[in-house]
Enzyme design. Structure first.
Site, PDB file in Angstrom:
ATOM      1  N   LYS A  22       0.826  -1.215  -0.151  1.00  0.00           N
ATOM      2  CA  LYS A  22      -0.169  -0.070  -0.021  1.00  0.00           C
ATOM      3  C   LYS A  22       0.880   1.383  -0.289  1.00  0.00           C
ATOM      4  CE  LYS A  22      -1.907   1.245   3.955  1.00  0.00           C
ATOM      5  NZ  LYS A  22      -1.353   3.096   5.009  1.00  0.00           N
ATOM      6  N   ASN A  23       2.102   1.179   1.226  1.00  0.00           N
ATOM      7  CA  ASN A  23       2.753   2.801   1.421  1.00  0.00           C
ATOM      8  C   ASN A  23       4.021   2.715   0.231  1.00  0.00           C
ATOM      9  OD1 ASN A  23       0.600   3.476   3.609  1.00  0.00           O
ATOM     10  ND2 ASN A  23       2.274   2.575   4.870  1.00  0.00           N
ATOM     11  N   ARG A  92      -4.697  10.074   4.673  1.00  0.00           N
ATOM     12  CA  ARG A  92      -4.117  10.805   4.957  1.00  0.00           C
ATOM     13  C   ARG A  92      -3.305  11.433   3.991  1.00  0.00           C
ATOM     14  NH1 ARG A  92      -3.746  13.359   9.486  1.00  0.00           N
ATOM     15  NH2 ARG A  92      -1.593  14.547   9.947  1.00  0.00           N
ATOM     16  N   CYS A 116      -5.733  12.538  13.907  1.00  0.00           N
ATOM     17  CA  CYS A 116      -6.088  11.283  13.391  1.00  0.00           C
ATOM     18  C   CYS A 116      -6.272   9.707  14.240  1.00  0.00           C
ATOM     19  CB  CYS A 116      -4.518  10.948  12.297  1.00  0.00           C
ATOM     20  SG  CYS A 116      -3.801   8.817  11.678  1.00  0.00           S
ATOM     21  N   ARG A 121      -0.081  14.259  13.385  1.00  0.00           N
ATOM     22  CA  ARG A 121       0.763  14.363  11.956  1.00  0.00           C
ATOM     23  C   ARG A 121       0.527  15.217  11.525  1.00  0.00           C
ATOM     24  NH1 ARG A 121      -1.789   8.346   9.949  1.00  0.00           N
ATOM     25  NH2 ARG A 121       0.119   8.654   8.594  1.00  0.00           N
ATOM     26  N   PRO A 122       1.083  16.268  11.918  1.00  0.00           N
ATOM     27  CA  PRO A 122       0.934  17.352  10.980  1.00  0.00           C
ATOM     28  C   PRO A 122       1.655  17.472   9.584  1.00  0.00           C
ATOM     29  CG  PRO A 122       2.652  17.912  12.655  1.00  0.00           C
ATOM     30  CD  PRO A 122       2.154  16.039  12.883  1.00  0.00           C
ATOM     31  N   ILE A 123       1.439  18.782   8.538  1.00  0.00           N
ATOM     32  CA  ILE A 123       1.863  18.007   7.812  1.00  0.00           C
ATOM     33  C   ILE A 123       3.726  19.754   7.235  1.00  0.00           C
ATOM     34  CG2 ILE A 123       1.335  16.873   6.277  1.00  0.00           C
ATOM     35  CD1 ILE A 123      -0.200  19.504   4.599  1.00  0.00           C
ATOM     36  N   LEU A 125       6.626  19.723   7.778  1.00  0.00           N
ATOM     37  CA  LEU A 125       7.893  19.432   7.016  1.00  0.00           C
ATOM     38  C   LEU A 125       7.781  19.321   5.465  1.00  0.00           C
ATOM     39  CD1 LEU A 125       8.798  16.459   9.752  1.00  0.00           C
ATOM     40  CD2 LEU A 125       9.840  18.584   8.644  1.00  0.00           C
ATOM     41  N   ASP A 306       4.216  -0.185  12.317  1.00  0.00           N
ATOM     42  CA  ASP A 306       3.231  -0.588  11.537  1.00  0.00           C
ATOM     43  C   ASP A 306       3.541  -1.772  11.681  1.00  0.00           C
ATOM     44  OD1 ASP A 306       2.727   2.505  10.002  1.00  0.00           O
ATOM     45  OD2 ASP A 306       3.557   1.478   8.245  1.00  0.00           O
ATOM     46  N   ARG A 399      -8.641  -0.787   4.409  1.00  0.00           N
ATOM     47  CA  ARG A 399      -7.575  -0.046   3.855  1.00  0.00           C
ATOM     48  C   ARG A 399      -6.659  -0.199   3.720  1.00  0.00           C
ATOM     49  NH1 ARG A 399      -7.165   5.153   6.965  1.00  0.00           N
ATOM     50  NH2 ARG A 399      -6.160   5.682   5.498  1.00  0.00           N
TER      51      ARG A 399
HETATM   52  N1  EPU Z   1       5.446  14.643  11.095  1.00  0.00           N
HETATM   53  C1  EPU Z   1       5.806  15.902  11.681  1.00  0.00           C
HETATM   54  N2  EPU Z   1       5.359  16.514  10.711  1.00  0.00           N
HETATM   55  C2  EPU Z   1       5.189  16.282   9.513  1.00  0.00           C
HETATM   56  C3  EPU Z   1       5.233  15.066   9.146  1.00  0.00           C
HETATM   57  C4  EPU Z   1       5.555  14.228   9.974  1.00  0.00           C
HETATM   58  O1  EPU Z   1       6.029  16.627  12.435  1.00  0.00           O
HETATM   59  O2  EPU Z   1       5.857  17.662   8.275  1.00  0.00           O
HETATM   60  C5  EPU Z   1       5.923  13.559  12.776  1.00  0.00           C
HETATM   61  C6  EPU Z   1       5.037  12.354  12.723  1.00  0.00           C
HETATM   62  O3  EPU Z   1       3.788  12.907  13.256  1.00  0.00           O
HETATM   63  C7  EPU Z   1       5.486  11.212  13.630  1.00  0.00           C
HETATM   64  C8  EPU Z   1       6.482  11.567  12.538  1.00  0.00           C
HETATM   65  O4  EPU Z   1       6.942  12.522  12.175  1.00  0.00           O
HETATM   66  O5  EPU Z   1       5.285  12.010  14.607  1.00  0.00           O
HETATM   67  C9  EPU Z   1       6.789  10.516  11.228  1.00  0.00           C
HETATM   68  O6  EPU Z   1       5.778  10.637  10.085  1.00  0.00           O
HETATM   69  P1  EPU Z   1       5.812  10.324   8.794  1.00  0.00           P
HETATM   70  O7  EPU Z   1       5.227  11.432   7.567  1.00  0.00           O
HETATM   71  O8  EPU Z   1       6.972   9.469   8.307  1.00  0.00           O
HETATM   72  O9  EPU Z   1       4.273   9.402   8.592  1.00  0.00           O
HETATM   73  P2  EPU Z   1       3.545   9.256   7.242  1.00  0.00           P
HETATM   74  O10 EPU Z   1       4.714   9.671   6.338  1.00  0.00           O
HETATM   75  O11 EPU Z   1       2.191  10.568   7.350  1.00  0.00           O
HETATM   76  C10 EPU Z   1       3.914   6.786   6.765  1.00  0.00           C
HETATM   77  C11 EPU Z   1       3.271   5.874   6.489  1.00  0.00           C
HETATM   78  C12 EPU Z   1       3.065   5.008   7.981  1.00  0.00           C
HETATM   79  C13 EPU Z   1       3.605   5.008   8.671  1.00  0.00           C
HETATM   80  C14 EPU Z   1       4.578   5.800   8.612  1.00  0.00           C
HETATM   81  C15 EPU Z   1       6.029   6.412   9.325  1.00  0.00           C
HETATM   82  C16 EPU Z   1       2.168   6.304   4.440  1.00  0.00           C
HETATM   83  C17 EPU Z   1       0.495   6.468   3.268  1.00  0.00           C
HETATM   84  N3  EPU Z   1       1.989   6.107   5.356  1.00  0.00           N
HETATM   85  O12 EPU Z   1       2.895   8.166   7.015  1.00  0.00           O
HETATM   86  O13 EPU Z   1       1.987   4.347   7.745  1.00  0.00           O
HETATM   87  O14 EPU Z   1       3.171   4.166   9.890  1.00  0.00           O
HETATM   88  O15 EPU Z   1       5.082   6.570   7.831  1.00  0.00           O
HETATM   89  O16 EPU Z   1       6.802   4.388   9.182  1.00  0.00           O
HETATM   90  O17 EPU Z   1       3.651   6.116   3.790  1.00  0.00           O
HETATM   91  C18 EPU Z   1       0.048   2.968   7.775  1.00  0.00           C
HETATM   92  O18 EPU Z   1       0.451   2.123   7.517  1.00  0.00           O
HETATM   93  O19 EPU Z   1      -0.335   1.318   8.402  1.00  0.00           O
HETATM   94  C19 EPU Z   1       0.523   3.835   8.043  1.00  0.00           C
HETATM   95  C20 EPU Z   1       0.602   4.554   9.188  1.00  0.00           C
END
Ligand code: EPU
Length: 420
Positions: A22-23, A92, A116, A121-123, A125, A306, A399
């Site tokens: 999926k990811n 997301r 969430c 999970r802010p964006i 960055l 995960d 999902r």
């Molecule tokens: N974070 C920030 N700011 C940002 C982005 C991230 O503070 O702008 C923080 C997050 O809040 C978290 C950490 O950084 O505490 C890591 O988050 P990351 O951005 O790596 O997570 P993601 O990209 O939103 C992906 C996977 C998740 C998986 C995580 C960690 C996808 C679509 N999703 O999420 O998958 O848990 O990386 O490996 O690739 C799942 O499949 O069940 C799932 C949640």
């Protein structure tokens, strides 16, 4: 609404094949926004998140078909550049349209995903990086609006390792002017799969899979084709399913190196796991009892967040006490209360859970799935529990797992999907 009923106690036996990840599929599907024409992907898993992505892309004028794990997407110029709240809040990963749209068209309006179940999970960055590359970012009425004439390459040093952040900026930088260097980039294999696709489209990305990634921007990309890598998280989940039932299974079609951290922990607690020929999966054989161990989640190649919920289910029926630390997300213990309903002895603190194993087993009960991996952990705990476990709200499971109950049935599990 669908539910799953598991009758525990049957040791699993046989072979099972993992589906596409999926990811990896989601960012690759979003990358089609970077190049007009026909893109073709194989090994695409049939999942709710994949159909949600295709629906979102349709709003950007991309027609698609998905049959027998092959997706063909025809990307045409969009007249709409907005990802609506209704789609983003459900998935997301929708935020992955931001980088490609801004890079190619100089404009995107994407709903903020909101909270969430597993954390804030802010964006920030993703947005800071786009701003550094010259985009103007405005947040208004719950939407992010990003604008620019042309993105320019920059040195982006991520404060925290972010998977979709690395992917979004890697896609944006592919069409930027000049060179972008990503420091402290995520190293997940799904990022390598995306970088390989972008390079096949004509991008110039070096170092994907390492913490420093260099992207030389190009003027245009062209559609191409690639196969989605196997789902290492599904592989790990199926392996734990075999283990928690005291079974003997082959989990096939993936590279075991990608779940090395899990395999090491499973060896440590007493399971035998051997690679199949050509490193195309593993053979697991179990003991009647296994001991506990501690686990701390970390970015790849560390122990995947995960897989934390699923491993916790295994520790619930181990001999001894296990300390599970979640370092990636601040609220990823939602499964604890449901596992407790099955009789598990767990004391959760904010990011640490103490699991006192009960080798004598758990007892079936009705439970509620709260997120994708939590749902999987409840299925696994149900497989080990005496009697029936009914797992409600399994749309979360759909999902991210392709026909999990059918795969488990093929290994001899007593598991059925129902509708209520
Ligand atoms: N974070 C920030 N700011 C940002 C982005 C991230 O503070 O702008 C923080 C997050 O809040 C978290 C950490 O950084 O505490 C890591 O988050 P990351 O951005 O790596 O997570 P993601 O990209 O939103 C992906 C996977 C998740 C998986 C995580 C960690 C996808 C679509 N999703 O999420 O998958 O848990 O990386 O490996 O690739 C799942 O499949 O069940 C799932 C949640």
């Amino acid at each position: 609404m669908d539910h799953i009923i598991v009758e525990g106690g049957a040791p699993l036996h046989g072979s099972v094949e993992v589906s596409g990840a999926k990811n990896a599929a989601l960012p690759i599907l979003f990358s089609t926004l970077l190049a007009p024409g026909n893109h073709r992907f194989t090994n695409v898993p049939h999942l709710k998140d994949v159909s949600s992505t295709l629906a979102l892309l349709k709003g950007f004028n991309t027609e698609s078909t998905l049959e027998n794990h092959t997706a063909v997407l025809e990307c045409k110029e969009p007249s709409n550049f907005e990802a609506h709240y209704d789609l983003v809040r459900k998935m997301r990963a929708s935020v992955l349209c931001l980088g490609p749209l801004v890079a190619r068209y100089g404009f995107a309006r994407v709903s903020l995903p909101g909270g969430c179940a597993i954390g804030a999970r802010p964006i920030n960055l993703h947005l800071d990086a786009l701003e550094k590359m010259g985009a103007t970012i405005k947040i208004e009425q719950g939407y992010v609006e990003a604008k620019c004439k042309k993105l320019t390459g920059s040195v982006i040093s991520f404060d925290t390792v972010t998977v979709t952040g690395t992917e979004n900026i890697m896609m944006a930088a592919s069409l930027a002017q000049g060179t972008t260097v990503l420091e402290n980039a995520a190293k997940e294999p799904e990022i390598v799969n995306l970088a390989n696709y972008l390079n096949t489209m004509g991008a110039k990305i070096k170092g994907a899979g390492n913490s420093i990634v260099t992207i030389d921007g190009v003027n245009n990309l062209r559609p191409a084709q690639i196969s989605i890598i196997p789902d290492r998280i599904e592989a790990g989940t199926l392996l734990i399913a075999g283990a928690i039932t005291g079974g003997e299974v082959n989990v096939k079609g993936f590279d075991p190196v990608l779940i090395k951290a899990l395999i090491q922990k499973m060896h440590e607690v007493g399971f035998q796991i051997k690679p199949l020929t050509n490193n195309s999966g593993v053979h697991l054989s179990s003991l009647k009892e296994w001991v506990s161990t501690d686990v701390t989640t970390a970015p790849f190649p560390g122990f995947a967040t995960d897989l934390q919920a699923q491993f916790m289910a295994l520790m619930c029926v181990a001999r001894g006490t296990s300390i599970i630390s979640e370092t990636i997300f601040e609220n990823r213990f939602m499964h604890v209360q449901e596992l407790q309903r099955l009789g598990a002895d767990i004391s959760p603190k904010t990011r640490i859970a103490v699991v006192r194993g009960k080798p004598q087993g758990l007892t079936g009960a009705p439970v509620m799935a709260t997120d994708l991996r939590a749902s999987a952990s409840l299925v696994l705990a149900g497989l080990a529990a005496k009697g029936k476990t009914k797992i409600n709200r399994i749309y979360h499971l759909d999902r991210g797992y392709e026909e999990l109950e059918i795969k488990l049935q093929s290994l001899g599990a007593k598991i059925l999907r129902g509708h209520s």
